[in-house]
Scaffold this active site. Structure first.
Site, PDB file in Angstrom:
ATOM      1  N   ASN A  11      44.014  -1.233 -49.003  1.00 18.61           N
ATOM      2  CA  ASN A  11      44.554  -2.551 -48.166  1.00 18.61           C
ATOM      3  C   ASN A  11      43.202  -2.163 -47.089  1.00 18.61           C
ATOM      4  O   ASN A  11      43.261  -2.098 -46.136  1.00 18.61           O
ATOM      5  CB  ASN A  11      45.811  -2.321 -47.365  1.00 18.61           C
ATOM      6  CG  ASN A  11      45.673  -3.266 -46.396  1.00 18.61           C
ATOM      7  OD1 ASN A  11      45.579  -4.648 -46.021  1.00 18.61           O
ATOM      8  ND2 ASN A  11      46.940  -2.831 -44.895  1.00 18.61           N
ATOM      9  N   TRP A  12      42.740  -3.974 -47.505  1.00 22.07           N
ATOM     10  CA  TRP A  12      41.400  -4.394 -47.445  1.00 22.07           C
ATOM     11  C   TRP A  12      41.920  -5.159 -46.034  1.00 22.07           C
ATOM     12  O   TRP A  12      40.832  -5.882 -45.172  1.00 22.07           O
ATOM     13  CB  TRP A  12      40.939  -5.070 -48.070  1.00 22.07           C
ATOM     14  CG  TRP A  12      40.169  -4.829 -49.628  1.00 22.07           C
ATOM     15  CD1 TRP A  12      40.268  -3.505 -49.325  1.00 22.07           C
ATOM     16  CD2 TRP A  12      39.055  -5.541 -50.556  1.00 22.07           C
ATOM     17  NE1 TRP A  12      39.453  -3.230 -50.925  1.00 22.07           N
ATOM     18  CE2 TRP A  12      39.439  -4.467 -51.065  1.00 22.07           C
ATOM     19  CE3 TRP A  12      38.879  -7.543 -50.523  1.00 22.07           C
ATOM     20  CZ2 TRP A  12      38.073  -5.091 -52.373  1.00 22.07           C
ATOM     21  CZ3 TRP A  12      38.095  -7.378 -51.912  1.00 22.07           C
ATOM     22  CH2 TRP A  12      37.393  -6.390 -52.456  1.00 22.07           C
ATOM     23  N   LYS A  13      42.712  -5.602 -45.880  1.00 24.13           N
ATOM     24  CA  LYS A  13      43.444  -6.227 -43.993  1.00 24.13           C
ATOM     25  C   LYS A  13      42.531  -7.506 -44.284  1.00 24.13           C
ATOM     26  O   LYS A  13      42.581  -8.230 -45.027  1.00 24.13           O
ATOM     27  CB  LYS A  13      43.187  -5.133 -43.483  1.00 24.13           C
ATOM     28  CG  LYS A  13      43.566  -4.412 -43.366  1.00 24.13           C
ATOM     29  CD  LYS A  13      43.715  -2.941 -41.828  1.00 24.13           C
ATOM     30  CE  LYS A  13      45.385  -1.576 -42.104  1.00 24.13           C
ATOM     31  NZ  LYS A  13      44.516  -0.687 -40.938  1.00 24.13           N
ATOM     32  N   HIS A 100      54.220  -4.363 -43.241  1.00 21.08           N
ATOM     33  CA  HIS A 100      52.648  -3.541 -42.296  1.00 21.08           C
ATOM     34  C   HIS A 100      53.450  -3.087 -40.574  1.00 21.08           C
ATOM     35  O   HIS A 100      53.171  -4.707 -40.093  1.00 21.08           O
ATOM     36  CB  HIS A 100      51.427  -3.870 -42.820  1.00 21.08           C
ATOM     37  CG  HIS A 100      50.894  -3.207 -42.405  1.00 21.08           C
ATOM     38  ND1 HIS A 100      49.542  -3.320 -41.256  1.00 21.08           N
ATOM     39  CD2 HIS A 100      49.489  -1.943 -43.362  1.00 21.08           C
ATOM     40  CE1 HIS A 100      48.819  -2.171 -41.138  1.00 21.08           C
ATOM     41  NE2 HIS A 100      49.051  -1.666 -42.121  1.00 21.08           N
ATOM     42  N   GLU A 102      51.291  -4.037 -38.578  1.00 20.87           N
ATOM     43  CA  GLU A 102      50.247  -5.219 -38.004  1.00 20.87           C
ATOM     44  C   GLU A 102      50.846  -6.611 -37.858  1.00 20.87           C
ATOM     45  O   GLU A 102      50.498  -7.292 -36.786  1.00 20.87           O
ATOM     46  CB  GLU A 102      48.571  -5.016 -39.054  1.00 20.87           C
ATOM     47  CG  GLU A 102      47.556  -4.186 -37.853  1.00 20.87           C
ATOM     48  CD  GLU A 102      47.007  -3.546 -39.448  1.00 20.87           C
ATOM     49  OE1 GLU A 102      46.613  -4.263 -40.089  1.00 20.87           O
ATOM     50  OE2 GLU A 102      46.285  -2.566 -38.972  1.00 20.87           O
ATOM     51  N   GLU A 167      53.998   4.843 -42.378  1.00 16.73           N
ATOM     52  CA  GLU A 167      52.153   4.809 -42.209  1.00 16.73           C
ATOM     53  C   GLU A 167      52.150   4.679 -39.913  1.00 16.73           C
ATOM     54  O   GLU A 167      53.004   3.541 -39.609  1.00 16.73           O
ATOM     55  CB  GLU A 167      52.166   2.751 -42.527  1.00 16.73           C
ATOM     56  CG  GLU A 167      51.361   3.382 -43.905  1.00 16.73           C
ATOM     57  CD  GLU A 167      50.475   1.784 -43.694  1.00 16.73           C
ATOM     58  OE1 GLU A 167      49.033   2.221 -43.944  1.00 16.73           O
ATOM     59  OE2 GLU A 167      50.419   0.988 -43.126  1.00 16.73           O
ATOM     60  N   GLY A 173      43.901   3.219 -38.591  1.00 14.36           N
ATOM     61  CA  GLY A 173      42.877   3.103 -37.722  1.00 14.36           C
ATOM     62  C   GLY A 173      42.205   3.596 -36.499  1.00 14.36           C
ATOM     63  O   GLY A 173      41.523   3.672 -35.582  1.00 14.36           O
ATOM     64  N   SER A 212      44.515   6.487 -41.136  1.00 15.47           N
ATOM     65  CA  SER A 212      43.691   7.525 -41.249  1.00 15.47           C
ATOM     66  C   SER A 212      43.110   8.416 -43.076  1.00 15.47           C
ATOM     67  O   SER A 212      42.392   9.402 -42.401  1.00 15.47           O
ATOM     68  CB  SER A 212      42.963   7.996 -39.742  1.00 15.47           C
ATOM     69  OG  SER A 212      43.152   7.191 -38.849  1.00 15.47           O
TER      70      SER A 212
END
Ligand code: 13P
Length: 264
Positions: A11-13, A100, A102, A167, A173, A212
């Site tokens: 996932n490159w975000k 997700h 986020e 997740e 992160g 992570s």
């Protein structure tokens, strides 16, 4: 022996300009050529790089596939700034991340909305990767299992046939991951929750772990035999580290002994 391939999703975000995206996707596709077929990689770039990454992955076949990071619930229409599942499929994407944390946090996405997105993805022929996970506060309050249960109940469709990504929000992160034992326990819990949500004993939905995941952590995490793979954030932004994680996912390459409740 027929093994279900492990999924290693990057996932490159919100990262990736044109040149860097092309170089990264090309390097991953190149490196994936020497991976055994018991691992499948997926790259989820930002929308603006989908076409470019699709080009870089031409010829990679099933070893590296394209995914996206979100979709709208509708097929088309007056939704300024949004992208439909059909548009994603049109770029060659096969997977889409949904729910997700986020997006749940920064865009206020709730389970009902995520379920509609799952329906849209399924209708467009995409494989939804539904993300769930508890926050640190929920974990400390002993509410993790309740939160995961309600996310599974609320965001999956009745005939869900996609991928579930666990997740924990506190692991994303942060450099902190659950211990192997803790993760094994949570995976057992999630399987049970899926069985009751989908009213099926034989659950085929792969469960991934994300948060992570690094080349250093990956062998331990991926030695849990029942884990369907991993969802990788920052370590997927560097071809070498992403490929090392994929190598750790391969049973044929790794000599990690299986242990615990999943030994077969
Ligand atoms: P990190 O691997 O950077 O912790 O991100 C995990 C994640 O959010 C993947 O979707």
């Amino acid at each position: 022996m027929n093994v279900t391939p492990k999924l290693v999703i990057g996932n490159w975000k919100m990262n990736g300009l044109r040149e860097a995206s092309l170089q990264l996707a090309t390097a991953v596709a190149e490196g994936a050529r020497s991976l055994p077929d018991d691992v499948r990689m997926v790259i989820c770039p930002p929308f603006t790089q989908l076409d470019r990454v699709a080009e870089a992955l031409e010829g990679a076949g099933a070893s590296v596939m394209l995914g996206a990071q979100d979709c709208h619930t509708a097929v088309s229409g007056a939704h300024t700034g949004d992208i439909s599942a059909e548009m994603l499929a049109d770029t060659g994407a096969r997977y889409v991340l949904l729910g997700h944390s986020e997006r749940r946090q920064a865009h206020g996405e709730n389970d009902a909305l995520i379920r509609q997105k799952v329906q849209a993805a399924e209708a467009a022929g995409l494989i939804p990767v539904v993300c769930i996970g508890e926050t640190m506060a929920e974990r400390q309050d002993g509410r993790a299992a309740t939160v995961l249960a309600s996310q599974i109940d609320g965001s999956l469709t009745d005939n869900f046939n996609g991928v579930l990504a666990y997740e924990p929000v506190w692991a994303i992160g942060s450099g902190v991951t659950p211990s192997r034992e803790e993760l094994e326990r949570t995976l057992l819990l999630l399987r049970g929750l899926l069985q009751s949500r989908l009213k099926m004993d034989d659950i085929r939905v792969p469960i991934l772990y994300g948060g992570s995941v690094t080349p250093a952590q990956a062998p331990t995490i991926l030695s849990i035999g029942v884990l369907g793979g991993v969802l990788v954030g920052s370590a997927s932004l560097e071809a070498r580290s992403f490929l090392r994680i994929a190598e750790a996912a391969s049973l044929r390459l790794s000599s990690q002994p299986l242990s615990g409740p999943y030994r077969s």
